[in-house]
Scaffold this motif. Structure first.
Motif, mmCIF file in Angstrom:
data_model
loop_
_atom_site.group_PDB
_atom_site.id
_atom_site.type_symbol
_atom_site.label_atom_id
_atom_site.label_comp_id
_atom_site.label_asym_id
_atom_site.label_seq_id
_atom_site.Cartn_x
_atom_site.Cartn_y
_atom_site.Cartn_z
ATOM 1 N N VAL A 187 0.841 -1.203 0.000
ATOM 2 C CA VAL A 187 0.000 0.000 0.000
ATOM 3 C C VAL A 187 0.874 1.251 0.000
ATOM 4 C CG1 VAL A 187 -1.666 1.352 1.344
ATOM 5 C CG2 VAL A 187 -2.009 -1.100 1.049
ATOM 6 N N ALA A 188 1.968 1.237 0.784
ATOM 7 C CA ALA A 188 2.884 2.388 0.829
ATOM 8 C C ALA A 188 3.533 2.613 -0.545
ATOM 9 C CB ALA A 188 3.953 2.159 1.893
ATOM 10 N N GLN A 189 3.936 1.530 -1.199
ATOM 11 C CA GLN A 189 4.535 1.645 -2.545
ATOM 12 C C GLN A 189 3.527 2.207 -3.538
ATOM 13 O OE1 GLN A 189 5.882 -2.372 -3.278
ATOM 14 N NE2 GLN A 189 7.946 -1.950 -2.525
ATOM 15 N N TYR A 190 2.295 1.766 -3.412
ATOM 16 C CA TYR A 190 1.233 2.265 -4.296
ATOM 17 C C TYR A 190 1.034 3.764 -4.102
ATOM 18 C CZ TYR A 190 -3.562 2.975 -6.016
ATOM 19 O OH TYR A 190 -4.682 3.458 -6.672
ATOM 20 N N LEU A 247 -0.568 -1.285 -12.561
ATOM 21 C CA LEU A 247 -1.497 -0.486 -13.360
ATOM 22 C C LEU A 247 -0.990 0.953 -13.511
ATOM 23 C CD1 LEU A 247 -4.190 -1.166 -14.732
ATOM 24 C CD2 LEU A 247 -5.364 -0.204 -12.742
ATOM 25 N N ILE A 248 -0.498 1.545 -12.433
ATOM 26 C CA ILE A 248 0.034 2.913 -12.498
ATOM 27 C C ILE A 248 1.241 2.975 -13.428
ATOM 28 C CG2 ILE A 248 1.133 4.770 -11.165
ATOM 29 C CD1 ILE A 248 -1.876 4.541 -10.743
ATOM 30 N N GLU A 249 2.098 1.957 -13.367
ATOM 31 C CA GLU A 249 3.245 1.902 -14.286
ATOM 32 C C GLU A 249 2.770 1.878 -15.737
ATOM 33 O OE1 GLU A 249 5.255 -1.624 -13.011
ATOM 34 O OE2 GLU A 249 6.452 -0.588 -11.477
ATOM 35 N N GLU A 250 1.750 1.064 -15.996
ATOM 36 C CA GLU A 250 1.208 0.968 -17.351
ATOM 37 C C GLU A 250 0.550 2.280 -17.775
ATOM 38 O OE1 GLU A 250 -1.386 -2.397 -17.305
ATOM 39 O OE2 GLU A 250 0.266 -3.855 -17.337
ATOM 40 N N PHE A 251 -0.176 2.926 -16.845
ATOM 41 C CA PHE A 251 -0.793 4.221 -17.144
ATOM 42 C C PHE A 251 0.271 5.266 -17.490
ATOM 43 C CE2 PHE A 251 -4.739 3.360 -14.292
ATOM 44 C CZ PHE A 251 -5.323 2.653 -15.323
#
Length: 364
Positions: free
Chosen positions: A34-37, A277-281
């Motif tokens: 969660v912290a990494q996210y 998902l954030i990396e892909e975005f």
């Protein structure tokens, strides 16, 4: 022998019930993920506010799917873009989406409380959806029970507390949320809070959805996450039979440790998926924005691409509203992007609908 309604333990749970050593590794992993996210979100090339709309809509689709509603994200986005007629299944999803937004906004004025629960429930049950005639916005005054379709109270898998006890248990839950008086981590607390809410089952309908809305709202309220966009419905839906079984085991076997462990595993899985998902975005945004800027020599093309990330299914009208660009400018830009296969349309002469599939493929 007549089956009787369940009477839950009051919160906080005692140390004789919770053994943190049984899920310590899952808790460490979940907190780390969660912290990494959160770090990924803060440094994302795409504003989290832009992504909030499609991600929340996808959560609404996944959460209502657990309840048996079969609607795709594309269908919901088409209704939002006003290019498809609404129906009751889509309306259930939209109600969930509106309740999520309402919860996020209302936290600025209200704590998590009975007043908030009833407000969200009224929104969830509005617009003549299933359950709209079952006391929307009010705690139940009659006995309910949970089980497969067609079951009776005698064959139900779970019978919640008697209606006259609902206020007592919800008051206790509200006090625990705002003044827990234990030394547990917030991720463990929300696992307990979600299970207790589902156990009380305070409404005649919609308890599962309100309970799942409570997860991101609580984590946002306690500042564990920066935006109320951490959703577990997709992960829980994939393991829904395990989800229901472990919830029931907290009731009839007092096995809270097994449930908390499962919940934390789900948090870790979802957080790692969100990181990817954030990396892909980020990669998609950089790539497609560069293409759009090559095709359209204007600084305002970035405004259009940003709006496409917020609403990946759209019409010219919805895009002019979202961007503030003129109708003619939007049409010209969209025609160029479609010609170069960055977006696609359904080719209708009136109310043509455009699809930004590069983003949709990652959201689905």
């Amino acid at each position: 022998m007549r089956r009787v309604p369940f009477e839950p333990m009051l919160l906080p749970l005692g140390e004789d019930v919770i053994d943190q050593l049984t899920f310590i590794n899952e808790l460490i992993n979940a907190n780390k993920s969660v912290a990494q996210y959160q770090i990924m979100l803060r440094n994302a090339k795409v504003s989290p506010k832009l992504l909030l709309n499609p991600i929340m809509l996808n959560e609404a689709v996944q959460s209502t799917k657990i309840e048996g509603t079969q609607v795709t994200l594309d269908e919901v986005l088409e209704v939002e873009a006003q290019s498809r007629k609404n129906n009751k299944d889509v309306q259930e999803v939209m109600n969930y989406f509106h309740a999520l937004n309402q919860g996020m906004e209302t936290l600025r004025m209200l704590p998590i409380s009975t007043r908030l629960f009833k407000l969200l429930h009224k929104t969830l049950m509005s617009n003549a959806v299933r359950g709209s005639n079952r006391s929307p916005g009010e705690y139940r005054k009659s006995q309910n029970f949970i089980g497969p379709a067609g079951c009776t109270i005698e064959t139900a898998t779970y019978i919640p507390p008697e209606p006259q006890l609902v206020d007592k248990y919800m008051d206790n839950l509200e006090k625990y949320i705002n003044n827990p008086k234990d030394n547990l981590n917030e991720l463990v607390r929300i696992a307990i809070i979600h299970a207790q809410f589902e156990t009380i089952h305070p409404f005649l309908d919609g308890n599962g959805r309100i309970g799942r809305i409570l997860i991101p709202i609580y984590l946002y309220y306690k500042e564990v996450i920066d935006y109320p966009n951490f959703f577990l419905s997709e992960t829980l839906e994939k393991d829904k039979h395990k989800y229901y079984r472990y919830l029931n085991d907290t009731r009839y076997k007092s096995d809270w440790n097994q449930w908390i462990k499962f919940f934390l595993e789900s948090v870790d899985i979802q957080a790692r998926k969100n990181i990817k998902l954030i990396e892909e975005f980020n990669n998609l945004y950089e790539h497609d924005l560069a293409i759009a800027q090559r095709l359209v020599n204007s600084s305002s093309i970035k405004t259009l691409v940003d709006a496409m990330f917020q609403r990946p299914v759209f019409t010219v009208k919805t895009m002019t509203i979202a961007t503030g660009l003129s109708d003619a400018t939007c049409r010209r830009y969209l025609a160029t992007l479609e010609e170069n296969r960055l977006i696609f349309s359904n080719n209708k002469q009136r109310s043509k609908t455009f699809y930004y599939y590069n983003l949709l493929d990652k959201l689905r």
